[in-house]
Motif scaffolding. Structure first.
Motif, PDB file in Angstrom:
ATOM      1  N   THR A 171      15.815   5.910  -8.553  1.00  0.00           N
ATOM      2  CA  THR A 171      14.899   5.511  -9.624  1.00  0.00           C
ATOM      3  C   THR A 171      13.454   5.535  -9.154  1.00  0.00           C
ATOM      4  O   THR A 171      12.575   6.092  -9.822  1.00  0.00           O
ATOM      5  N   VAL A 172      13.199   4.921  -7.993  1.00  0.00           N
ATOM      6  CA  VAL A 172      11.827   4.829  -7.493  1.00  0.00           C
ATOM      7  C   VAL A 172      11.262   6.200  -7.144  1.00  0.00           C
ATOM      8  O   VAL A 172      10.106   6.510  -7.456  1.00  0.00           O
ATOM      9  N   THR A 173      12.070   7.056  -6.513  1.00  0.00           N
ATOM     10  CA  THR A 173      11.557   8.379  -6.130  1.00  0.00           C
ATOM     11  C   THR A 173      11.264   9.244  -7.352  1.00  0.00           C
ATOM     12  O   THR A 173      10.371  10.101  -7.312  1.00  0.00           O
ATOM     13  N   LYS A 174      11.998   9.043  -8.445  1.00  0.00           N
ATOM     14  CA  LYS A 174      11.665   9.749  -9.684  1.00  0.00           C
ATOM     15  C   LYS A 174      10.280   9.341 -10.167  1.00  0.00           C
ATOM     16  O   LYS A 174       9.469  10.182 -10.557  1.00  0.00           O
TER      17      LYS A 174
ATOM     18  N   SER B  87       0.856  -1.173   0.000  1.00  0.00           N
ATOM     19  CA  SER B  87       0.000   0.000   0.000  1.00  0.00           C
ATOM     20  C   SER B  87       0.903   1.237   0.000  1.00  0.00           C
ATOM     21  O   SER B  87       2.120   1.132   0.193  1.00  0.00           O
ATOM     22  N   LEU B  88       0.329   2.415  -0.198  1.00  0.00           N
ATOM     23  CA  LEU B  88       1.125   3.641  -0.191  1.00  0.00           C
ATOM     24  C   LEU B  88       1.810   3.854   1.156  1.00  0.00           C
ATOM     25  O   LEU B  88       2.965   4.283   1.220  1.00  0.00           O
TER      26      LEU B  88
ATOM     27  N   ASN C  40       0.675  14.992  -2.960  1.00  0.00           N
ATOM     28  CA  ASN C  40       0.639  15.044  -1.492  1.00  0.00           C
ATOM     29  C   ASN C  40       1.423  16.229  -0.932  1.00  0.00           C
ATOM     30  O   ASN C  40       1.760  16.250   0.253  1.00  0.00           O
ATOM     31  N   LYS C  41       1.716  17.207  -1.796  1.00  0.00           N
ATOM     32  CA  LYS C  41       2.405  18.441  -1.393  1.00  0.00           C
ATOM     33  C   LYS C  41       3.740  18.174  -0.692  1.00  0.00           C
ATOM     34  O   LYS C  41       4.089  18.818   0.307  1.00  0.00           O
ATOM     35  N   GLY C  42       4.483  17.170  -1.199  1.00  0.00           N
ATOM     36  CA  GLY C  42       5.810  16.873  -0.677  1.00  0.00           C
ATOM     37  C   GLY C  42       5.834  16.014   0.566  1.00  0.00           C
ATOM     38  O   GLY C  42       6.909  15.731   1.108  1.00  0.00           O
ATOM     39  N   LYS C  43       4.670  15.559   1.017  1.00  0.00           N
ATOM     40  CA  LYS C  43       4.620  14.784   2.258  1.00  0.00           C
ATOM     41  C   LYS C  43       4.973  13.311   2.056  1.00  0.00           C
ATOM     42  O   LYS C  43       5.434  12.646   2.981  1.00  0.00           O
ATOM     43  N   PHE C  44       4.753  12.791   0.842  1.00  0.00           N
ATOM     44  CA  PHE C  44       4.949  11.350   0.636  1.00  0.00           C
ATOM     45  C   PHE C  44       6.409  10.948   0.780  1.00  0.00           C
ATOM     46  O   PHE C  44       6.725   9.909   1.366  1.00  0.00           O
ATOM     47  N   LEU C  45       7.319  11.743   0.255  1.00  0.00           N
ATOM     48  CA  LEU C  45       8.745  11.401   0.301  1.00  0.00           C
ATOM     49  C   LEU C  45       9.458  12.036   1.491  1.00  0.00           C
ATOM     50  O   LEU C  45      10.688  12.005   1.574  1.00  0.00           O
ATOM     51  N   TYR C  46       8.689  12.606   2.422  1.00  0.00           N
ATOM     52  CA  TYR C  46       9.305  13.175   3.620  1.00  0.00           C
ATOM     53  C   TYR C  46       9.908  12.050   4.463  1.00  0.00           C
ATOM     54  O   TYR C  46       9.228  11.075   4.776  1.00  0.00           O
TER      55      TYR C  46
ATOM     56  N   LEU D 128       7.022   3.750   4.209  1.00  0.00           N
ATOM     57  CA  LEU D 128       7.892   3.246   5.274  1.00  0.00           C
ATOM     58  C   LEU D 128       9.107   2.527   4.691  1.00  0.00           C
ATOM     59  O   LEU D 128      10.242   2.695   5.158  1.00  0.00           O
ATOM     60  N   ALA D 129       8.869   1.724   3.644  1.00  0.00           N
ATOM     61  CA  ALA D 129       9.976   1.004   3.004  1.00  0.00           C
ATOM     62  C   ALA D 129      10.974   1.976   2.378  1.00  0.00           C
ATOM     63  O   ALA D 129      12.193   1.758   2.429  1.00  0.00           O
ATOM     64  N   LEU D 130      10.483   3.069   1.811  1.00  0.00           N
ATOM     65  CA  LEU D 130      11.362   4.070   1.205  1.00  0.00           C
ATOM     66  C   LEU D 130      12.217   4.777   2.252  1.00  0.00           C
ATOM     67  O   LEU D 130      13.360   5.142   1.989  1.00  0.00           O
ATOM     68  N   ASN D 131      11.656   4.988   3.443  1.00  0.00           N
ATOM     69  CA  ASN D 131      12.437   5.580   4.535  1.00  0.00           C
ATOM     70  C   ASN D 131      13.642   4.702   4.851  1.00  0.00           C
ATOM     71  O   ASN D 131      14.767   5.197   5.023  1.00  0.00           O
ATOM     72  N   ALA D 132      13.410   3.392   4.943  1.00  0.00           N
ATOM     73  CA  ALA D 132      14.500   2.455   5.244  1.00  0.00           C
ATOM     74  C   ALA D 132      15.513   2.415   4.101  1.00  0.00           C
ATOM     75  O   ALA D 132      16.731   2.395   4.325  1.00  0.00           O
ATOM     76  N   LEU D 133      15.007   2.421   2.867  1.00  0.00           N
ATOM     77  CA  LEU D 133      15.891   2.394   1.698  1.00  0.00           C
ATOM     78  C   LEU D 133      16.732   3.663   1.626  1.00  0.00           C
ATOM     79  O   LEU D 133      17.926   3.626   1.302  1.00  0.00           O
ATOM     80  N   SER D 134      16.130   4.798   1.955  1.00  0.00           N
ATOM     81  CA  SER D 134      16.843   6.075   1.960  1.00  0.00           C
ATOM     82  C   SER D 134      17.982   6.059   2.965  1.00  0.00           C
ATOM     83  O   SER D 134      19.099   6.513   2.674  1.00  0.00           O
ATOM     84  N   SER D 135      17.731   5.529   4.167  1.00  0.00           N
ATOM     85  CA  SER D 135      18.772   5.449   5.195  1.00  0.00           C
ATOM     86  C   SER D 135      19.935   4.584   4.739  1.00  0.00           C
ATOM     87  O   SER D 135      21.107   4.941   4.896  1.00  0.00           O
TER      88      SER D 135
END
Length: 404
Positions: free
Chosen positions: A138-141, A109-110, A150-156, A115-122
């Motif tokens: 690649t994924v964040t692009k 789900s989104l 989401n006004k920048g909130k999704f990738l925060y 949450l998975a992107l937060n871990a990948l970013s770290s």
């Protein structure tokens, strides 16, 4: 009999199969149609190029499934019409896909993806994992559209792991900074492939910080890459002795040769990996002991000694907070201070194999004069000697300063 709806654009079998083929193309090629910002193509052609790439991938998907399509079919306007239909039905979002087409978020789900992107970013930023960095970029692009909605909130980055690798780990970054280390990170993909295929590899180690004597060319079965504290480590098993070990990745050169004659099943790989983690969980830190120590310990024949350390304020609070520091420890509070109501000391008790004493001592040393080892006697002596040497060094420095 239900009357056929001739106005339905996909009532024809060929049109319906084309739509299903397009969906299959988007599933298996997430991000298809993305035109990089530095592309030499003109801006007027970007949208056309995106659809053209979708067309090419659709043909490849059809070929891989042994589906024959007429020459030049489907045409670009037809694909554009099919994409619009997917938008109407909610299969694609009703927004621009400037960073490539993809369907949904796969198995997540989104919220789960965020949450998975937060871990990948770290892992990409702080642990210096080049593969994670490439995937994250690649994924964040692709997800920029969702982030804008989401006004920048999704990738925060709500959660981050700040433990930073102390050495260079990213080959591309090394080249960019002119700090090429020629270490095993340059061959990390070959190591990962060997892990999954149960292949032995020959690697070359130049540094021996612990005096084990195991330097030069080593033939091993790699089992896993782990991040611990400040660096990446590799768990492996020596081919000649079945000895399990954990070593820093950057202490190996960029030499990695796959030994095709030596291989084993993934189940055997997994079994030995479990053995390595069993040893790690029994002990303290990453040193897994010698060959015979491991055999005895895995067979359940090892003797674990009781280690007792007394901690004093103000570190007692930190010790008591670590309820899950080790699976087999005990934390015993001492008598209460009449003024503060807090323990005057805390005893940390744990049973460890002797192979772990050195690493355990290093943890105790961090607390300086707020810690006193009570047992066993051999560790008491180690701690006392270290304290005396430290005192002697300070006294020597004081005398030198007085005479200068």
């Amino acid at each position: 009999m239900i009357k056929k709806d001739t106005n339905f654009p996909y009532s024809d079998r060929q049109a319906f199969d084309r739509l299903i083929l397009l969906i299959a193309t988007l599933i298996h090629n997430p991000g298809v149609g993305y035109s990089a910002p530095d592309s030499s193509e003109s801006k007027e052609d970007e949208h056309h190029n995106a659809i053209k790439e979708v067309q090419t991938k659709l043909w490849e998907t059809a070929k891989s499934h042994h589906i024959s399509l007429p020459e030049g079919y489907p045409a670009l306007p037809t694909i554009r019409k099919d994409l619009e239909y997917l938008r109407q039905r909610g299969i694609l979002d009703k927004r621009m896909y400037r960073w490539g087409y993809y369907l949904g978020t796969g198995v997540m789900s989104l919220d789960e993806l965020q949450l998975a992107l937060n871990a990948l970013s770290s892992q990409a930023k702080y642990q210096g994992d080049a593969q994670s960095r490439r995937i994250y970029e690649t994924v964040t692009k692709r997800l920029k559209g969702i982030d804008l909605d989401n006004k920048g909130k999704f990738l925060y980055p709500i959660r981050q792991t700040l433990n930073r690798a102390v050495g260079h780990t990213d080959p591309e970054e090394m080249i960019r900074l002119g700090e090429n280390q020629n270490n095993l990170f340059h061959k990390i993909e070959a190591v990962e492939s060997a892990i999954m295929n149960g292949q032995a590899i020959e690697i070359h180690r130049t540094k021996d910080s612990y005096g084990t004597g195991r330097i030069g060319y080593l033939q091993v079965f790699p089992l896993q890459l782990i991040y611990y504290d400040i660096a990446w480590y590799i768990i492996y098993e020596y081919c000649d002795s079945n000895h399990l070990a954990i070593r820093r990745v950057n202490r190996f050169t960029d030499y990695c040769k796959v030994l095709s004659a030596k291989s084993r099943s993934i189940s055997e790989q997994h079994k030995r990996l479990q053995d390595a983690h069993k040893l790690r969980e029994h002990g303290w830190g990453l040193y897994l002991g010698g060959v015979e120590e491991q055999k005895q310990e895995l067979a359940g024949n090892s003797i674990f000694e009781t280690v007792k350390v007394r901690f004093f304020p103000p570190v007692t609070d930190f010790i008591m907070e670590g309820e899950r520091r080790h699976t087999r420890h005990k934390i015993i509070k001492g008598s209460k201070d009449k003024e503060t109501g807090q323990p005057t000391y805390v005893d940390y008790v744990i049973k460890l194999p002797e192979r772990s004493f050195k690493e355990f001592s290093l943890w105790v040393f961090r607390h300086m004069n707020h810690a006193q080892i009570m047992a066993p006697s051999k560790l008491v002596q180690v701690h006392r000697d270290a304290a005396q040497k430290l005192l002697a060094r300070y006294l020597e420095n004081t005398e030198n300063l007085a005479t200068n």
